[in-house]
Design a protein around this motif. Sequence first.
Motif, PDB file in Angstrom:
ATOM      1  N   GLY A  19       0.997  -1.507   0.173  1.00 20.21           N
ATOM      2  CA  GLY A  19      -0.130  -0.114   0.057  1.00 20.21           C
ATOM      3  C   GLY A  19       0.966   1.122  -0.228  1.00 20.21           C
ATOM      4  O   GLY A  19       2.171   1.250   0.445  1.00 20.21           O
ATOM      5  N   ALA A  20       0.668   2.425   0.341  1.00 20.24           N
ATOM      6  CA  ALA A  20       0.885   3.905  -0.696  1.00 20.24           C
ATOM      7  C   ALA A  20       0.361   4.975  -0.162  1.00 20.24           C
ATOM      8  O   ALA A  20      -1.010   4.494  -0.134  1.00 20.24           O
ATOM      9  CB  ALA A  20       1.756   4.013  -1.734  1.00 20.24           C
ATOM     10  N   ALA A  21       0.702   5.678  -0.054  1.00 22.09           N
ATOM     11  CA  ALA A  21       0.539   7.183   0.676  1.00 22.09           C
ATOM     12  C   ALA A  21       0.781   8.079  -0.019  1.00 22.09           C
ATOM     13  O   ALA A  21       2.616   8.303   0.302  1.00 22.09           O
ATOM     14  CB  ALA A  21      -0.090   7.588   2.130  1.00 22.09           C
ATOM     15  N   LEU A  22       0.492   8.990  -0.711  1.00 22.08           N
ATOM     16  CA  LEU A  22       1.614  10.559  -0.251  1.00 22.08           C
ATOM     17  C   LEU A  22       0.674  11.313  -0.027  1.00 22.08           C
ATOM     18  O   LEU A  22      -1.107  11.874   0.938  1.00 22.08           O
ATOM     19  CB  LEU A  22       0.792  11.970  -1.977  1.00 22.08           C
ATOM     20  CG  LEU A  22       1.315  13.140  -2.207  1.00 22.08           C
ATOM     21  CD1 LEU A  22       2.474  13.148  -1.791  1.00 22.08           C
ATOM     22  CD2 LEU A  22       0.875  13.497  -3.242  1.00 22.08           C
ATOM     23  N   VAL A  23       1.028  12.118   1.070  1.00 23.23           N
ATOM     24  CA  VAL A  23       1.032  12.601   2.438  1.00 23.23           C
ATOM     25  C   VAL A  23       1.087  14.061   1.652  1.00 23.23           C
ATOM     26  O   VAL A  23       2.001  14.431   2.325  1.00 23.23           O
ATOM     27  CB  VAL A  23       1.363  12.343   3.626  1.00 23.23           C
ATOM     28  CG1 VAL A  23       0.498  12.987   5.392  1.00 23.23           C
ATOM     29  CG2 VAL A  23       1.319  10.810   4.181  1.00 23.23           C
ATOM     30  N   LEU A  24       0.268  14.936   2.612  1.00 25.58           N
ATOM     31  CA  LEU A  24       0.600  16.804   2.694  1.00 25.58           C
ATOM     32  C   LEU A  24       0.152  17.276   3.319  1.00 25.58           C
ATOM     33  O   LEU A  24      -0.785  17.141   4.579  1.00 25.58           O
ATOM     34  CB  LEU A  24      -0.598  17.392   0.965  1.00 25.58           C
ATOM     35  CG  LEU A  24      -0.590  16.327   0.209  1.00 25.58           C
ATOM     36  CD1 LEU A  24      -1.644  17.401  -0.788  1.00 25.58           C
ATOM     37  CD2 LEU A  24       0.461  17.300  -1.095  1.00 25.58           C
ATOM     38  N   TYR A  25       0.957  18.273   3.785  1.00 23.79           N
ATOM     39  CA  TYR A  25       0.950  18.933   5.260  1.00 23.79           C
ATOM     40  C   TYR A  25       0.351  19.693   5.128  1.00 23.79           C
ATOM     41  O   TYR A  25       1.475  20.660   4.774  1.00 23.79           O
ATOM     42  CB  TYR A  25       2.350  18.179   6.117  1.00 23.79           C
ATOM     43  CG  TYR A  25       2.471  17.203   6.851  1.00 23.79           C
ATOM     44  CD1 TYR A  25       1.388  16.458   7.977  1.00 23.79           C
ATOM     45  CD2 TYR A  25       3.440  16.221   6.081  1.00 23.79           C
ATOM     46  CE1 TYR A  25       2.442  15.251   8.019  1.00 23.79           C
ATOM     47  CE2 TYR A  25       3.397  14.479   6.357  1.00 23.79           C
ATOM     48  CZ  TYR A  25       3.297  14.319   7.468  1.00 23.79           C
ATOM     49  OH  TYR A  25       3.426  13.147   7.420  1.00 23.79           O
ATOM     50  N   ARG A  26      -0.633  20.467   5.970  1.00 26.90           N
ATOM     51  CA  ARG A  26      -0.500  21.936   5.614  1.00 26.90           C
ATOM     52  C   ARG A  26      -0.474  22.648   7.418  1.00 26.90           C
ATOM     53  O   ARG A  26      -0.865  21.986   7.995  1.00 26.90           O
ATOM     54  CB  ARG A  26      -2.038  22.704   5.344  1.00 26.90           C
ATOM     55  CG  ARG A  26      -2.790  23.717   5.593  1.00 26.90           C
ATOM     56  CD  ARG A  26      -2.107  24.871   5.060  1.00 26.90           C
ATOM     57  NE  ARG A  26      -1.881  24.686   3.716  1.00 26.90           N
ATOM     58  CZ  ARG A  26      -2.784  25.065   2.461  1.00 26.90           C
ATOM     59  NH1 ARG A  26      -3.826  25.732   3.117  1.00 26.90           N
ATOM     60  NH2 ARG A  26      -2.779  24.776   1.789  1.00 26.90           N
ATOM     61  N   LYS A  27       0.707  23.198   7.128  1.00 26.39           N
ATOM     62  CA  LYS A  27       0.761  23.940   8.646  1.00 26.39           C
ATOM     63  C   LYS A  27      -0.565  25.338   8.919  1.00 26.39           C
ATOM     64  O   LYS A  27      -0.695  25.450   8.485  1.00 26.39           O
ATOM     65  CB  LYS A  27       1.968  24.464   8.437  1.00 26.39           C
ATOM     66  CG  LYS A  27       2.629  25.034   9.886  1.00 26.39           C
ATOM     67  CD  LYS A  27       4.629  25.361   9.334  1.00 26.39           C
ATOM     68  CE  LYS A  27       5.107  25.980  10.972  1.00 26.39           C
ATOM     69  NZ  LYS A  27       4.231  27.030  11.429  1.00 26.39           N
ATOM     70  N   LEU A  28      -0.388  24.698  10.610  1.00 32.38           N
ATOM     71  CA  LEU A  28      -1.253  25.727  11.202  1.00 32.38           C
ATOM     72  C   LEU A  28      -0.984  27.610  11.341  1.00 32.38           C
ATOM     73  O   LEU A  28       0.850  27.244  11.345  1.00 32.38           O
ATOM     74  CB  LEU A  28      -1.261  25.516  12.836  1.00 32.38           C
ATOM     75  CG  LEU A  28      -2.639  24.316  12.408  1.00 32.38           C
ATOM     76  CD1 LEU A  28      -3.287  23.969  14.348  1.00 32.38           C
ATOM     77  CD2 LEU A  28      -4.414  24.858  12.244  1.00 32.38           C
ATOM     78  N   LEU A  59      -2.119  19.843   9.058  1.00 37.69           N
ATOM     79  CA  LEU A  59      -3.451  19.047   9.225  1.00 37.69           C
ATOM     80  C   LEU A  59      -2.297  18.406   8.113  1.00 37.69           C
ATOM     81  O   LEU A  59      -1.614  18.618   7.547  1.00 37.69           O
ATOM     82  CB  LEU A  59      -4.724  19.906   8.458  1.00 37.69           C
ATOM     83  CG  LEU A  59      -5.293  18.787   7.423  1.00 37.69           C
ATOM     84  CD1 LEU A  59      -6.649  18.187   8.580  1.00 37.69           C
ATOM     85  CD2 LEU A  59      -6.329  19.965   6.643  1.00 37.69           C
ATOM     86  N   ALA A  60      -2.347  16.525   8.493  1.00 41.60           N
ATOM     87  CA  ALA A  60      -2.448  15.764   7.485  1.00 41.60           C
ATOM     88  C   ALA A  60      -3.008  15.288   6.294  1.00 41.60           C
ATOM     89  O   ALA A  60      -4.411  15.105   6.933  1.00 41.60           O
ATOM     90  CB  ALA A  60      -1.091  14.550   8.178  1.00 41.60           C
ATOM     91  N   TYR A  61      -2.698  15.276   5.335  1.00 46.57           N
ATOM     92  CA  TYR A  61      -3.877  15.691   3.902  1.00 46.57           C
ATOM     93  C   TYR A  61      -3.523  13.979   2.995  1.00 46.57           C
ATOM     94  O   TYR A  61      -2.704  14.450   2.655  1.00 46.57           O
ATOM     95  CB  TYR A  61      -5.089  16.610   3.385  1.00 46.57           C
ATOM     96  CG  TYR A  61      -5.943  16.682   2.192  1.00 46.57           C
ATOM     97  CD1 TYR A  61      -6.443  16.180   2.391  1.00 46.57           C
ATOM     98  CD2 TYR A  61      -5.488  17.628   1.633  1.00 46.57           C
ATOM     99  CE1 TYR A  61      -7.803  16.046   1.958  1.00 46.57           C
ATOM    100  CE2 TYR A  61      -6.163  17.876   0.424  1.00 46.57           C
ATOM    101  CZ  TYR A  61      -7.572  17.243   0.454  1.00 46.57           C
ATOM    102  OH  TYR A  61      -8.426  16.711  -0.055  1.00 46.57           O
ATOM    103  N   LEU A  62      -4.590  13.478   2.835  1.00 52.19           N
ATOM    104  CA  LEU A  62      -4.935  12.533   2.054  1.00 52.19           C
ATOM    105  C   LEU A  62      -5.548  12.420   1.032  1.00 52.19           C
ATOM    106  O   LEU A  62      -6.580  12.053   0.346  1.00 52.19           O
ATOM    107  CB  LEU A  62      -4.296  10.943   2.548  1.00 52.19           C
ATOM    108  CG  LEU A  62      -3.546  10.532   3.208  1.00 52.19           C
ATOM    109  CD1 LEU A  62      -3.494  11.468   4.436  1.00 52.19           C
ATOM    110  CD2 LEU A  62      -2.972   9.077   3.822  1.00 52.19           C
ATOM    111  N   PRO A  63      -5.779  13.302  -0.228  1.00 48.56           N
ATOM    112  CA  PRO A  63      -6.656  13.192  -1.104  1.00 48.56           C
ATOM    113  C   PRO A  63      -6.625  12.042  -1.539  1.00 48.56           C
ATOM    114  O   PRO A  63      -5.804  11.721  -1.885  1.00 48.56           O
ATOM    115  CB  PRO A  63      -6.267  14.755  -2.110  1.00 48.56           C
ATOM    116  CG  PRO A  63      -4.061  14.987  -2.064  1.00 48.56           C
ATOM    117  CD  PRO A  63      -3.819  14.273  -0.731  1.00 48.56           C
TER     118      PRO A  63
END
Length: 381
Positions: free
Chosen positions: A53-62, A69-73
């Motif tokens: 399995g795999a994931a691209l995680v995008l981190y949006r800083k507060l 916020l860790a976002y996996l679209p």
Amino acid sequence: MPSMRVISPEEHRDYLATLPSASFLQTPGWAKVKSEWRSEHLAWVDGSGRPVGAALVLYRKLPKLNRYLAYLPEGPVIDWSTDRLGDWLDPLVRHLKGEGAFAVRIGPPVVTRRWSAAQIKEGIADAGVSRLGQVPPLDRSAAGARVVAQLHELGWRHQAPDSGFAAGQPQFVYQVPLVQADGVSTGSTTPATEESLLKGMNQLWRRNIKKADKAGVEVSVGTVDDLKAFHDLYVHTAERDGFTPRPLSYFEVMYDALNADEPDRLKVWLARHQGDLVASTISVRVGEHSWYSYGASSTEKRDVRGSNAVQWAMIRDALAAGATVYDLRGITETLDADDPHVGLIQFKVGTGGEAVEYAGEWDLPINRVLYRAFQMYLARR
């Protein structure tokens, strides 16, 4: 139970290449497109260290805090058919918490319901129907329902789409299947043909495709140099239709980043009539899934039907490439004939495909105080 490790973009790309498809929002190239977010590539591995399995995680800083916020679209890319979803999501959450995430947002690429073009047409005509959810679906996915039930049990919160497009990725999309079932008993499929796809379209679409051909509209695939022509038309479309356009640089980065993962992953299409650009679009394909991503059309020469011609060219290209679905991306849930969004649905319904509801986006608060503050911040924007 799979364990997690950080992988390189190259390992990520190579793993996705072994699968029938994955969302382009989960490809390594997408991290370069969203460069304002910190990104990380993760893999679930089995006992032998092989990715499963795999994931691209995008981190949006507060703002002002070292929390994210860790976002996996439209991800992660895992075995969503499992009845032990916690075995996959728990190690993910543990890792993201260690990276400073105050909450995690995922978008399971799992279908929950489908509606036929005929059902949508009837719903729009029925004054008593204002939303897609009021129409009994053609199909309810047991696998989708199982995912939704497990997410609730694990404490994830569904982010309901608002009356327009959701803040994240659309929950409702419109798709044209490029395969047809051989029979109920076998469950096997064969590729559709251009003839069967045309037959599935409504009369207006077929007439407009013929009209564009007769008028001499020529559709071609451009190069990176043609992005400027696409963008000029896209800005014109944005002014006419009242939305905020993205800058040309966004499309240039998108073109280079996605095509670095795989040649011809992203294509720019141009429909010209007597030298005038009448429509232009961007398509993306990952394996067996092809998306219509962005579109633009001129206000002049609408009678030559450039938009229909370019869509038909993209559908034929997806079919020839072995794709099993052509995805026209988001629609709103409205079926109210007076709603301005309904015109877009009617355009897409003409292709003869189907409306598809995905499980939507789900949040797991890790730090409830920060999560609540984040929600209030979003509500004020």
